[in-house]
Design an enzyme around this catalytic site. Structure first.
Site, PDB file in Angstrom:
ATOM      1  N   ALA A  42       4.168 -96.456  36.530  1.00 30.79           N
ATOM      2  CA  ALA A  42       3.293 -97.545  36.992  1.00 30.79           C
ATOM      3  C   ALA A  42       4.111 -98.612  37.720  1.00 30.79           C
ATOM      4  O   ALA A  42       3.694 -99.125  38.771  1.00 30.79           O
ATOM      5  CB  ALA A  42       2.566 -98.151  35.799  1.00 30.79           C
ATOM      6  N   ASP A 237      15.455-111.432  33.910  1.00 30.50           N
ATOM      7  CA  ASP A 237      15.060-110.242  33.158  1.00 30.50           C
ATOM      8  C   ASP A 237      15.250-109.022  34.060  1.00 30.50           C
ATOM      9  O   ASP A 237      14.615-108.929  35.112  1.00 30.50           O
ATOM     10  CB  ASP A 237      13.583-110.390  32.727  1.00 30.50           C
ATOM     11  CG  ASP A 237      13.049-109.158  32.012  1.00 30.50           C
ATOM     12  OD1 ASP A 237      13.859-108.272  31.676  1.00 30.50           O
ATOM     13  OD2 ASP A 237      11.827-109.092  31.785  1.00 30.50           O
ATOM     14  N   ASP A 243      13.134 -99.574  38.590  1.00 30.92           N
ATOM     15  CA  ASP A 243      11.839 -99.084  39.092  1.00 30.92           C
ATOM     16  C   ASP A 243      11.521 -99.710  40.449  1.00 30.92           C
ATOM     17  O   ASP A 243      10.972 -99.044  41.330  1.00 30.92           O
ATOM     18  CB  ASP A 243      10.721 -99.428  38.098  1.00 30.92           C
ATOM     19  CG  ASP A 243      10.970 -98.784  36.741  1.00 30.92           C
ATOM     20  OD1 ASP A 243      11.612 -97.727  36.697  1.00 30.92           O
ATOM     21  OD2 ASP A 243      10.534 -99.364  35.730  1.00 30.92           O
TER      22      ASP A 243
HETATM   23  O1  RIB Z   1      11.938 -99.362  33.384  1.00 35.21           O
HETATM   24  C1  RIB Z   1      11.283-100.331  32.612  1.00 35.21           C
HETATM   25  C2  RIB Z   1      10.136 -99.711  31.873  1.00 35.21           C
HETATM   26  O2  RIB Z   1      10.626 -98.799  30.918  1.00 35.21           O
HETATM   27  C3  RIB Z   1       9.301-100.687  31.074  1.00 35.21           C
HETATM   28  O3  RIB Z   1       8.252-101.242  31.825  1.00 35.21           O
HETATM   29  C4  RIB Z   1       8.853 -99.882  29.872  1.00 35.21           C
HETATM   30  O4  RIB Z   1       7.476 -99.655  29.831  1.00 35.21           O
HETATM   31  C5  RIB Z   1       9.640 -98.575  29.931  1.00 35.21           C
HETATM   32  O5  RIB Z   1       8.873 -97.542  30.378  1.00 35.21           O
END
Ligand code: RIB
Length: 306
Positions: A42, A237, A243
């Site tokens: 997501a 953070d 991601d």
């Molecule tokens: O990469 C960070 C993500 O790893 C977080 O949002 C958590 O949900 C885990 O999946």
């Protein structure tokens, strides 16, 4: 612009923030608690969409309250969720994140993410083939990826794998992946090799992209080892920075940018993402990344090295 599909995990993140992390068996008072949207799949879909990608998310959620929040958010983020599996009697994935001085420790309960398996991907494979660039991480069953990667490869799709959390990837699958982006701690496990970073980069030219935190991102271009620097920021953070890198990198590739340019774009996006708390909260929009890239270019033209 090519279309991007992200196949992966979807979570609600439960953050707790403290000045230090508790030791085993210790009870410690934290400073704050908040809920945020997460899951590597997501997160990557949201990052790519905010940066101008045309993005669909493939994965699973439960039929609980959390999934309603997630679906609402995906709509807001302009991520297509028509092929999401809303699994009856299952809970949506949850991540429990301890945050301390911008660093984190994460425990994930996959829940519905375990249903993003071979049978699910078979039901959506025709739809998936409408996308040009397909991005995976490894919080969903590995067999699913092992099943679908050869199908995508036969149809000449661009396949990007962010191998987190790290697992060994079979050589025949590895051979079919277009780009793989482990970090400096993951690459040996993923490639099942104890060879040095340089040797492995040379073995997989223009394919193995190793993210090395503040040391930048490295790959081998067929002639030389290339290191693309990251930007310097005050991190609040780092959750979701990897991601953001993956989502932004997919956008660069989908737009036909060269590899180095795609990595630079992704580095700037990832750098900007760590300035707010929560994985998706700090993910930048296209104009923010472009502004910073322009400023850096002007700086470099004046002879400064950033
Ligand atoms: O990469 C960070 C993500 O790893 C977080 O949002 C958590 O949900 C885990 O999946």
């Amino acid at each position: 612009m090519q279309k991007i599909a992200v196949v992966g995990s979807i979570n609600i993140d439960y953050f707790v923030e403290a000045d230090r992390l508790p030791k085993l068996g210790e009870t410690l008072l934290g400073n704050s608690f908040f809920l945020s949207l997460g899951g590597k799949g997501a997160n990557q879909a949201v990052a790519a969409s905010r940066l101008g990608g045309s993005v669909a998310l493939f994965g699973s959620v439960g039929d609980d309250e959390n999934s309603k929040i997630i679906l609402e958010n995906m709509k807001k983020e302009k991520v297509t969720v028509n092929n999401l599996n809303v699994a009856e009697g299952t809970t949506t994935g949850a991540a429990f994140i301890e945050l301390c001085n911008s660093e984190n420790r994460i425990l994930v309960v996959p829940g519905a993410n375990n249903l993003t398996d071979v049978s699910y991907i078979k039901t959506v494979s025709e739809e998936l083939l409408n996308y040009d660039v397909v991005l995976f991480q490894m919080e969903t069953p590995l067999e699913m990826m092992e099943y679908i990667v050869p199908v995508l490869y036969d149809r000449q799709k661009t396949i990007i794998v962010n191998p987190a959390p790290a697992h060994k990837i079979r050589q025949d699958i590895l051979d079919k992946i277009t780009y793989i982006t482990p970090n400096e701690y993951e690459y040996q496990m993923v490639l099942d090799s104890e060879d040095s970073m340089e040797a492995l980069l040379e073995k997989y030219p223009n394919k193995l992209i190793i993210t090395r935190g503040t040391d930048g991102v490295s790959y081998f271009d067929g002639q030389a080892l290339i290191n693309v620097p990251v930007i310097k920021v005050e991190a609040v953070d780092t959750t979701g920075a990897g991601d953001t890198f993956s989502g932004a990198f997919a956008v660069g590739i989908a737009e036909g940018k060269k590899l180095r340019e795609s990595i630079r774009f992704a580095n700037v996006a990832a750098g900007l993402s760590v300035m707010k708390k929560g994985a998706q909260t700090g993910m930048p929009y296209r104009h923010e990344v472009e502004l910073l890239l322009k400023e850096e270019e002007e700086h470099e033209n004046k002879g400064h090295v950033i």
